[in-house]
Design an enzyme around this catalytic site. Structure first.
Site, PDB file in Angstrom:
ATOM      1  N   ASP A 106       0.866  -1.176   0.000  1.00 29.76           N
ATOM      2  CA  ASP A 106       0.000   0.000   0.000  1.00 29.76           C
ATOM      3  C   ASP A 106       0.909   1.234   0.000  1.00 29.76           C
ATOM      4  O   ASP A 106       2.133   1.142   0.146  1.00 29.76           O
ATOM      5  CB  ASP A 106      -0.971  -0.008   1.194  1.00 29.76           C
ATOM      6  CG  ASP A 106      -2.213   0.846   0.892  1.00 29.76           C
ATOM      7  OD1 ASP A 106      -2.168   1.679  -0.030  1.00 29.76           O
ATOM      8  OD2 ASP A 106      -3.236   0.691   1.596  1.00 29.76           O
TER       9      ASP A 106
HETATM   10  C1  BGC Z   1      -5.138   3.063   0.040  1.00 28.95           C
HETATM   11  C2  BGC Z   1      -5.313   1.996  -1.013  1.00 28.95           C
HETATM   12  C3  BGC Z   1      -5.224   2.615  -2.386  1.00 28.95           C
HETATM   13  C4  BGC Z   1      -3.891   3.314  -2.506  1.00 28.95           C
HETATM   14  C5  BGC Z   1      -3.640   3.922  -3.874  1.00 28.95           C
HETATM   15  C6  BGC Z   1      -3.911   3.898  -0.210  1.00 28.95           C
HETATM   16  O1  BGC Z   1      -3.851   4.986   0.646  1.00 28.95           O
HETATM   17  O2  BGC Z   1      -5.072   2.452   1.306  1.00 28.95           O
HETATM   18  O3  BGC Z   1      -6.538   1.342  -0.835  1.00 28.95           O
HETATM   19  O4  BGC Z   1      -5.377   1.639  -3.372  1.00 28.95           O
HETATM   20  O5  BGC Z   1      -3.826   4.333  -1.536  1.00 28.95           O
HETATM   21  O6  BGC Z   1      -4.418   5.026  -4.083  1.00 28.95           O
END
Ligand code: BGC
Length: 760
Positions: A320
């Protein structure tokens, strides 16, 4: 690097437009991509551009070769720097083309996120990676298509309430088509985190509290996004997230730590991921949270032992956002270099945004702290997905316009089917056309908040409001619209107008709930009531004595016992997406019969949290709270229709099961005056289990049955010994001989269990 003359001409055309319009204006729509012909003999590429890098068709450049042979061939040619480059994902921004030119020419990047909406820029960056670099390895472009891309559908939690995996599949296929058409290769969805605490705003993004149902939905979403063949240009690579335990954040505070025992991890939090892996998900995202004090993005047990060792996942894992660098913030890694060692060692192949791999791995490889083989394994997994997606053979996306009208119709159908009817006293619903209806509340004519969290490229102006939806379905009704108050402020000056409208009306539709920005990532709540002065608005309108139909909009289950007690009817509409107004109007008017069922327990108070149906028994009678209700407002699986169903007792085909199967049967009758759809749910209870005590009930199946008034149907489920099992803490599926019970019921709190014995 040598390019053919024909190739060069096309490259120039691409450079001029940023989108290849000169070259591909006449190109068929994506769906018709198969019609493309090789431009001349000897050019292997089926499209409109020659991508071979040295005038020779190398194995990795040859689409006729098996993927593993192409990966091997390419990996052999890559320098350590090029390998490390594949492991890094950056955010795509307005200045990426200029800023990253040298990086891309050096083969220093594997992926971008936030690819949309700029397909032109996407193709420019792709061109730099493919044509300016030594080996021409394409980038993969990711985007958060969570519940639609341009057409916004109900939030995933809402969609799950239709209890229909086929609907999830259709919605995600439509979202994939729109995403792919705009240059997205890969979506960061589905989120399959089991969530049992509605204070956590990301409960909106998942499929509810049940591991079995969550698995059905996860697999459907993967099928919808990816289609039968990843290389199909209308589909995208899916990403199961967030691995694992993210939904168990303590106190419902996003990003918070989790403590989950092995038995619970295996039987509650892992199953939806496992179902998504079995359905062929190409990628998986490691989570932010720590799990038993080990951050999920450095957790070798989950990312390698379970995911690869036991489930044989062959795709790649992306962290993430900056989760690798955050290992330092967690107090787990001492510095970025150690974070790289830990994350890569655990099984995180691609690092999102932070650059611990890029900055740390060269020296770590040189010193032997990280082995070449560890980097190669990660690169191999990433390349395999890029080959499978067809990016080496069709690196550029082409402008196509997906069928917007079909997507809007699907969004309306989904919005209606996501609605859960929580109460309907005196047949207040459906609304009949005629007379006067007061439509009151901050969401009566609101557009933006119907979209919910993560609304992709959805636009407020495309949202059809509840007011417009109702006006269209009730042409003979006088609609008095009064906002009453805002969603979160304390201004009560609009109450008088709202009360006056109610007094003039035969019935009131009260549209209240949460703003879109209160759920999704980084949005937790400590209270689950109506925000601002909306409860006071409800009270003021209720005091008129007019019957109230409350329509609740939210990204989570709300705890609104007073609304449930005093409104004549309550419809949970969630954040319904762009066609929310018409979809909800379809249900309120009976054009679509309500058939949604809760996939999360509806709490009566925050003090009950976490509250979920499949809890364990205790050694003593369940204790009652001194100061408030112990039972939730509505159980998991609950949802009314405009008719009534009566269940006969659950019957078993045998009292003993050894090999073979036992059938579980119940008769369901429509005893009301209208047709309706029932969701018959099969629950199981294992009386004793030595690996770990099992929940008081576990969902094992469901069937949707549509019955005409007076019609009766036998619902039959089949259980084999395998269906009775659970995961041991070590990851074996085991069904212990002993006593089991099962019931077919309309929700998790109804019906009487009937028992049988599984013999050794
Ligand atoms: C979130 C994810 C997301 C990623 C990309 C993160 O902050 O937890 O779910 O896919 O950002 O935007």
């Amino acid at each position: 690097m040598k390019k053919t003359a024909a190739g060069m001409v096309l490259l120039v055309a691409l450079a001029a437009t940023g989108f290849g319009q000169g070259a591909d204006q006449q190109a068929p729509a994506l769906a018709g991509g198969g019609a493309l012909q090789p431009q001349r003999p000897g050019i292997y590429h089926r499209g409109w551009i020659d991508l071979d890098k040295n005038g020779v068709k190398d194995v990795y450049e040859d689409p006729a070769q098996p993927i593993d042979a192409r990966v091997d061939d390419l990996l052999r040619r890559m320098t350590p720097a090029e390998r490390i480059g594949q492991l890094w994902q950056r955010k795509m921004g307005a200045d990426s083309v200029a800023q990253d030119a040298a990086l891309l020419a050096a083969g220093g990047l594997g992926s971008y996120l936030g690819a949309a909406p700029d397909a032109g820029r996407r193709n420019q960056l792709q061109r730099a990676a493919v044509e300016d670099s030594r080996l021409g390895i394409p980038l993969i472009f990711g985007f958060d298509t969570i519940h639609g891309f341009r057409t916004i559908f109900p939030i995933p939690l809402a969609l799950s309430c239709a209890w229909d995996p086929a609907l999830v599949e259709r919605v995600d296929a439509a979202a994939a088509a729109e995403s792919a058409a705009a240059g997205v290769d890969w979506v960061f969805a589905p989120m399959v985190d089991i969530a049992r605490d509605p204070r956590w705003g990301r409960i909106a993004e998942g499929f509810g509290e049940d591991p079995w149902l969550g698995g059905q939905m996860a697999a459907a979403a993967v099928r919808g996004f990816q289609g039968g063949n990843l290389a199909d240009p209308g589909h995208v690579v899916a990403c199961l997230k967030h691995f694992v335990g993210y939904g168990a954040a303590e106190g419902g505070r996003d990003y918070n730590s989790t403590e989950i025992g092995r038995f619970t991890l295996r039987n509650v939090y892992l199953p939806p991921f496992q179902a998504g892996v079995a359905a062929g998900a190409g990628t998986l995202m490691s989570a932010f949270n720590s799990l038993d004090s080990v951050p999920a993005s450095a957790n070798r047990f989950t990312l390698t032992d379970v995911l690869r060792g036991q489930w044989h996942f062959s795709g790649f894992v992306v962290s993430d956002w900056a989760a690798v660098e955050e290992l330092v913030d967690h107090g787990y890694a001492a510095d970025k270099a150690q974070a790289a060692v830990m994350a890569l060692g655990a099984g995180v192949d691609m690092e999102m945004v932070s650059d611990c791999y890029r900055s740390g791995l060269p020296a770590l490889l040189a010193s032997g702290r990280v082995q070449d083989s560890a980097v190669d394994a990660a690169v191999r997994r990433i390349l395999r997905v890029k080959f499978a997606k067809g990016l080496f053979d069709e690196p550029y996306s082409r402008p196509v316009t997906p069928a917007a009208a079909a997507a809007a119709a699907l969004a309306r159908e989904a919005a209606a089917r996501a609605c859960v009817l929580l109460k309907n006293d005196g047949a207040s619903l459906p609304l009949r056309d005629g007379g006067t209806v007061a439509l009151i509340g901050p969401l009566a004519a609101d557009r933006h908040d119907l979209l919910g969290c993560w609304f992709g490229l959805g636009r407020d102006e495309d949202v059809v409001t509840l007011r417009d939806g109702l006006a269209a379905e009730l042409p003979g009704t006088k609609l008095l619209v009064a906002r009453g108050c805002g969603l979160t402020d304390s201004d009560t000056t609009g109450f008088a107008e709202a009360v006056a409208a109610a007094r003039q009306a035969d019935a009131v539709v009260l549209a209240v709930g949460e703003p879109a920005a209160w759920s999704g990532e980084h949005n937790s709540r400590s209270d689950l009531g109506l925000p601002g002065v909306q409860q006071a608005l409800f009270d003021a309108v209720a005091a008129t004595g007019r019957p109230i139909v409350a329509v609740l909009f939210a990204g989570r289950p709300l705890a609104v016992p007073s609304v449930l007690a005093r409104a004549a009817a309550v419809l949970m509409a969630w954040h319904p997406g762009m066609e929310g107004g018409p979809g909800i109007a379809d249900v309120l008017t009976g054009k679509t019969d309500p058939s949604g069922r809760l996939t999360t327990t509806l709490p009566a108070s925050v003090g009950q949290l976490p509250v979920y149906y499949d809890h364990l028994a205790t050694g003593r009678p369940f204790i009652e709270y001194k100061d408030g209700p112990t039972a939730p407002s509505r159980p998991f699986g609950f949802g009314l229709t405009y008719t009534r169903f009566a269940y006969g007792p659950t019957r078993l085909s045998a009292e003993r099961l050894q090999s073979g199967a036992i059938t579980v049967t119940a008769t369901i009758a429509n005893v009301g005056a209208r047709a309706g759809t029932e969701v018959a749910q099969l629950y199981l209870h294992a009386a004793a289990c030595s690996f770990g005590a099992r929940p008081i009930r576990e969902l094992k199946g469901f069937q949707r049955v549509t019955l005409q008034p007076g019609e009766t149907r036998e619902v039959v489920f089949t259980l084999t010994a395998r269906d009775l099992g659970c995961w041991t803490p070590g990851g074996q599926w085991q069904a212990e001989p002993g006593r089991y019970e099962s019931v077919i019921a309309p929700d998790a709190a109804s019906g009487r269990m009937t028992g049988f014995t599984l013999e050794p």
